[in-house]
Structures are given as C-alpha cells and as structure tokens.
Scaffold this active site. Sequence first.
Site, short mmCIF file in Angstrom:
data_model
loop_
_atom_site.label_atom_id
_atom_site.label_comp_id
_atom_site.label_asym_id
_atom_site.label_seq_id
_atom_site.Cartn_x
_atom_site.Cartn_y
_atom_site.Cartn_z
N CYS A 109 2.46 -9.08 -5.51
CA CYS A 109 1.03 -8.37 -5.57
C CYS A 109 0.88 -8.61 -7.32
O CYS A 109 -0.21 -8.23 -7.89
CB CYS A 109 1.04 -7.01 -5.57
SG CYS A 109 0.71 -6.77 -3.52
N GLU B 168 2.40 -7.52 -10.12
CA GLU B 168 2.26 -6.53 -11.12
C GLU B 168 3.65 -6.43 -11.82
O GLU B 168 4.00 -5.81 -12.86
CB GLU B 168 1.93 -5.13 -10.68
CG GLU B 168 3.28 -4.46 -9.97
CD GLU B 168 3.36 -4.78 -8.46
OE1 GLU B 168 4.15 -4.67 -7.62
OE2 GLU B 168 2.43 -5.95 -7.96
N CYS C 43 10.79 -5.67 -4.70
CA CYS C 43 10.37 -7.01 -5.21
C CYS C 43 11.41 -7.72 -5.84
O CYS C 43 12.31 -7.15 -6.57
CB CYS C 43 9.20 -6.91 -6.31
SG CYS C 43 9.23 -5.40 -7.34
N ILE D 168 2.75 4.58 0.45
CA ILE D 168 3.27 5.67 -0.01
C ILE D 168 1.89 6.77 -0.48
O ILE D 168 2.14 7.89 -0.48
CB ILE D 168 4.20 5.66 -1.18
CG1 ILE D 168 3.56 5.06 -2.43
CG2 ILE D 168 5.24 5.13 -0.48
CD1 ILE D 168 4.59 5.03 -3.39
N THR E 175 0.51 1.16 -4.06
CA THR E 175 0.97 2.36 -3.42
C THR E 175 1.05 2.28 -1.90
O THR E 175 1.53 3.18 -1.48
CB THR E 175 0.70 3.60 -4.06
OG1 THR E 175 -0.87 3.66 -4.09
CG2 THR E 175 0.94 3.91 -5.70
N ASN F 136 6.11 -10.70 -8.63
CA ASN F 136 6.42 -10.24 -7.17
C ASN F 136 5.25 -10.66 -6.54
O ASN F 136 4.22 -10.96 -7.16
CB ASN F 136 6.75 -8.77 -7.19
CG ASN F 136 5.56 -7.83 -7.63
OD1 ASN F 136 4.87 -8.28 -8.43
ND2 ASN F 136 5.57 -6.74 -7.01
#
Length: 766
Positions: free
Chosen positions: A273, A275, A90, A426, A423, A271
Amino acid sequence: MPVSENARTVLERRYLKKGMKGDPLETPEEMACRVAYNIALAEGLYYGALPEVMLRWAEAFYAMMLRLDFLPNSPTLMNAGRELQQLSACFVLPVEDSMESIFEAVKNTALIHKSGGGTGFSFSRLRPHADVVRSTKGVSSGPISFMTVFDAATETIKQGGTRRGANMGILRVDHPDILDFITCKSQTNRLNNFNISVALTEEFMKAVEGGEEYSLVNPHSREVTGRLPARDVFERIVDSSWKNGEPGMIFIDRINRDNPTPRIGAIESTNPCGEQPLLPYESCNLGSINLANMIATQDGHARIDYDKLKATVHMAVRFLDDVIDMNNYPLAEIRTMTVGNRKIGLGVMGFADMLIALGTPYDSDEALAVAQELMSFVQEESGAASCSLARERGPFPNYDVSVFPERGGAPRRNATTTTIAPTGTISIIAGVSSGIEPVFALSYIRNVMDNDHLVEVHPLFAAEMRRRGLYSVERMTELSKVGTLRHLEGIPEDVARVYVTAHDISPEAHLRMQAAFQKYTENAVSKTVNFSADATRDDIRKVFVLAYRLGCKGVTVYRDKSRDEQVLNIGGVNAKEGAQEREASPAPGPEPFVTPRPRPDTLIGVTKEIKTSCGKLYVTINRDEKGIFEVFNQMGKAGGCAASQSEAIGRLASLALRSGVQPGMIVKQLKGISCHLPAWGGNGGGKILSCADAVSKAIEWYLENFEAMFPGFPKPVPGAARPEAKKASHSAWEEEIARGACPDCGSQVERQEGCLKCRSCGFSEC
C-alpha cells in the site's frame, strides 16, 4: 473487549483460533490475552526471564488492547502465540537481473504470502523487453512478463489463506519499458494481485516542470537507450490513473532522502500500500493507536487527552519492539535485515472520529492544524520511547552506520518509529474510522443472514441525531442510499458541516491532510485521494503535481466507478459504458420500434446444464437460418421465484435476439450479475454468480462451440461485445471486487488507504 457484533463476526472469521470444524476456540478477550502474553515473553530476553517482569508487561499489553487503545497489524493478532508465529505485515524482496534471482524471489514470495504477509518489489533492475541475453543469445521478455509469474504464484497461494497476499510492483520512470508498465493494468484481467506505482526521480519531476526530455537507461548495460518528453510520460500516468486508479506515484529520491541507513543500501520499493519504504529483505511491524479513545471532556468540551496519548505511544513502541524479537521470520535474510535495523511503524486510526468528537470539519484549516499538532506529538514521543528503550537494551545493531550518530542526540532502539498504515480490518475491530481517512459512509446497509439487511449508522452521528430528536430508521435508510448529508433534507447546517464523508471532501483537501501527516511521519502515509466519477484528467494532474509540491512521498488516486465492470451504487450502467453512450448519443427525438421476427415451426438447438445455487438450470438455445433465435430456461425441480425469474430472463433474451440484438451484447448485460449465494457450475463452468450469470455463460459456451456442434452451418456473429474466451479470467473474488461487491458477503466495498475493504464482514484486499 468492547467490540460490536460486526467486529466480533470479523474476529471469528479471520483472527480467532478455530477447531477442525471451523468453530472458534477462543473469545476476542482470549485472543488479546494470547497476543499480549506471547509478545511480553520478549521482555525475558533483557531482564533475565523473570516471570514477574514478563507477567507485568503482559498485563499492561493486554489492558491496552482490551480497551482498544492500540492494535497491532493483522498477522500479529492472528499468529502470535500460535504455531506460525509470523508477525510482520510487510516485506520487500529483491529482484535481480538473472533467472535464478527472479525465481528465488517467486519462491520467497510464496513463503511470505503463505504466512500472511504482503510483498513489495522493484522490477527496475531487470533488463528491458527485447534486450539481448548474452548467455543464451536470446532476448529478454522484460519486467512486465515476469510480473505475471509473481501474480500467478500469489493467486495460487492466497486461495486458502485467512489474509490474502498482495504485491506492490514498482518500476523507475527512467526504465526503457516504462510506457508499457504505465498501462500494464489497463486490462482488468491482468496483474490483479498487484498494486503498481512508478518511481519518479527528482530529475524527472524537474524535466516535467521545465518541459524537457529525460533519459531512459538500460539497467543491465547502464547505457542511455533513448529520451522521452517528461510531460508526455507524466500525462500517460495521469491518463491511466484517471481510467482505473493505477499506477500510483512514489517520489523515490524523496524516500531515500529519509533513508536512515543509506550505507546499507538504497530503498527501491515499498510494501503493497506504499506507506512503508523498505530495503531489500527488510520487514516491518505495524500498529495503530485508536485516536477515538484519546479524547477527554472538560467543562462539556472535548479535547485531545495528550497524557493518555503519551502513555499509549510509549507502551505501543515497546510492544512493537518486542514483536521484532518474537517474530518467526520466513527467511534468514529477512531476520538479519529486520533485526539489524529494528524498524517499527506506529500509526493511528480513528482520526475522523476524533475530529467529529472535537466538532472540527475534516476539510478545514482547523483539521490540518490538529493533524500536524497530533502527529508531531506522536513522532516526538515515539522517538523518545525508542531512545528510552535504547538506554535499556542498546540501539539497533546498525546504528553506527546509520545517519543518527552524525545528527547527535541520544541513540535510538529503532531506525524508524512512525508509519500511517492502512488499518483495514483492525479499524473494524476497534469500531472506528480507517487510518486518517474521512468517514466513508455515515449510514450503510449490511447484509446479514437469510439475505436480510441491517442499517448500520456511525455511532457518533446516531447519538447526535437522537440528541436533536432527528433519528429515524427511515431517515438512516435514505442516507445509506444518497451517501451524504448534503443531499438529505432536514439536517441542520452545523451537523452537515461536521459530519462530512469521503466524497464530500475535495481531492485537494484529501491531499493536504496526507501532507500534514507526512510532515511528521518518518516512513510514509497510506491514503487514497478520492475523486467523483465526473472528475477530469486535469483534476488528477493537479493532485499529482500538488502531492509533489507539498512534500508527500507518494500518492494514489481513485475516481469513483472508474473500474471496468464496476456496478454503480446508484444507476444501472457501468462508468465506461455510460461514458460511451453520452459521447455517442444522437439528438433527442422519437426512436423507431423494432418488430421481432416471427417464430418458425421448426428450430434446431442444444441444451446446456449448469449448476446454480438454486438447483440445476437447463438452458436451451435454438437457432434458425439467420442465427441464434431464442433461449429457454428450465430450473430443474425448483419452483417459485428462481424458476419464474429464469423463465423471464429467457423470454427477454429471446425477444432481444429476435429483434436483432447481437448475442454478445446479451452476454455482456447478463454476465457478472450476482445473487447472495454463488455456486460452482461444474464441467468447466467456473463460479456461477446467479441464474442470469449462468444464462450468459451458456450463450458464451454456445458461441465458442458452435462449429463443433453444427458443422456446415454458418457461424453466428457474436457481436463486438462478446467477451474473449482466450483471455485469462479473474479469480472468483476478483470478479466480485471488479463489480464493487464484497466477495465474501456481497456488501459494498470501500476503496481507502490504497486498498479495497468491506466494513460489513472485514474482507480486505490488503
């Protein structure tokens, strides 16, 4: 690595090194070795490049990843030890109020997306629409018009990438163009490479609570240009979010309250999303601990293994700090800012799996207590690990101008240490639930080769059902259709209580879980508050207000099936059309039948050739004096199912046309239907998703080109539902997503953690 067959497929498609023909050149285990050794090279920068030191840490990092106890963000897995060596997920880029700055940011965006990163922007510094530009005596086109430039650049760059670029676009609520920004994504063919959020100030939120007006300020002149009722603006945000999930909200003053380096600059954006709040030109490296692996069993009872968790946190912090030194930054300015603050974002995944192992329902007070205890431990230990690294290597370079010297305590190596990030893939690799989200589905259908299907079942649920003698493929298939145990017969109450899914959980419970983690997270928390399709605007409003009152730094909501053109998982009409039908439905009663008009001896028509995955489809469209009369479909030399279904589509379309149905309505019904193998239609036909989609495009082509083909004939009336030919079209993968299908494999996509992803193949929008 103990990865599933599905995870191995994801790794082969997106992470492993490939040869010229696309065949994998490494195994998942070799990937972990590549990454671990490359990141451990950073240890040589501090300990004299001693081979034994680097090798010791390489082995430790390798073992941690091999056990799937921890995984770094996707760019690190993809690029560490390879030519690109860009390891950050990010970035935030500045956009100043000049043409030079805007297009410099566009260029830098392309470089970042090419390397696999995502970008965030605040467009709040751009002068509003129609503001006078003194240098040219013209007028400004405003921030939204420039967002389309960034969107187009992203569209171009992402086509060949292994990880699609994503953007966050933010505008302050006091910008004069705020009302246009709130609705800028109301049309689903615009800004599809952007998530958007409104930056809400404390002043604005107090005005909302007090029913007062607030000021709009021109960022260029700093003059007040008007005032708006705060509640009206808030309601517009609620309404737009109810309609399609955007914009989200970020509480910008709250974010800057926790800015560790305010003297270097204010945080204006996050970034993609939401967070990771970052300064302009700052990047962050993220990684997540697999909480499903942090469970120990004692006397037959599961408990959190805090000793293992502590050791994993300390090693993960060291790993992420090493990533900063091994990173090949796309811009010199990003290197300077990132190395100056050394922010890392350690998060978690598999939290829902941990709760299931503990026998704790996600939507319970006990789960909130587990969340706070767990994350406070991670926060405390990550801070301790950062202090330990500072003693070894020194604090981050900007430490002296940060807030930490004023607070006392030991110096830190990293300005921030914790982030709850999406996530995405991943968690698929690790085989666990996403981030802190509840389990999305206990059973789902995965598409495999030859258009076959395989029932995938949550492993803990499958084991529990087998233990109780209740497991069967038939029951799991039924579960994949209904989506929740609450609609499945024969399930014990205690099982149904623990094995809850995202749509079993109230929006308030989603939000309280986000707030519980945010309380002990230095950066922010990525999470989606899911609503059922029948949720009201009042439901959305309550969650937005609650997010502010509970101390969240931002909130994103998604009402199921709220996106236009999204195919329902159960049923056959899209949400928007269904809502209109319910509102306009007449009183029940017998409907009169329509008699199709008879076919004359002679008709005039044209034939359009379209390439489909089943072969060439020849669509003949005939007309009489009243307009389009019939459609014939001939499937080249193909026979069997493809030819028969194409003929059936033509017969039914013809019956509808002869019965007075407007051609545009037929286009709307057929367009976007997809099969397992789309194709490119050629001759400007774009992507052909199925034979039905091909027929719709042929009729649409006929409507658009009729006057040129038949001069002097009255132009056919397409009907109100005719798609506008002049609108910008979706990219191929966006069309798939708009319908709720994965663009890579056709499986159902999930909306979690602020982005879409496919658990079948690993596709991620973020």
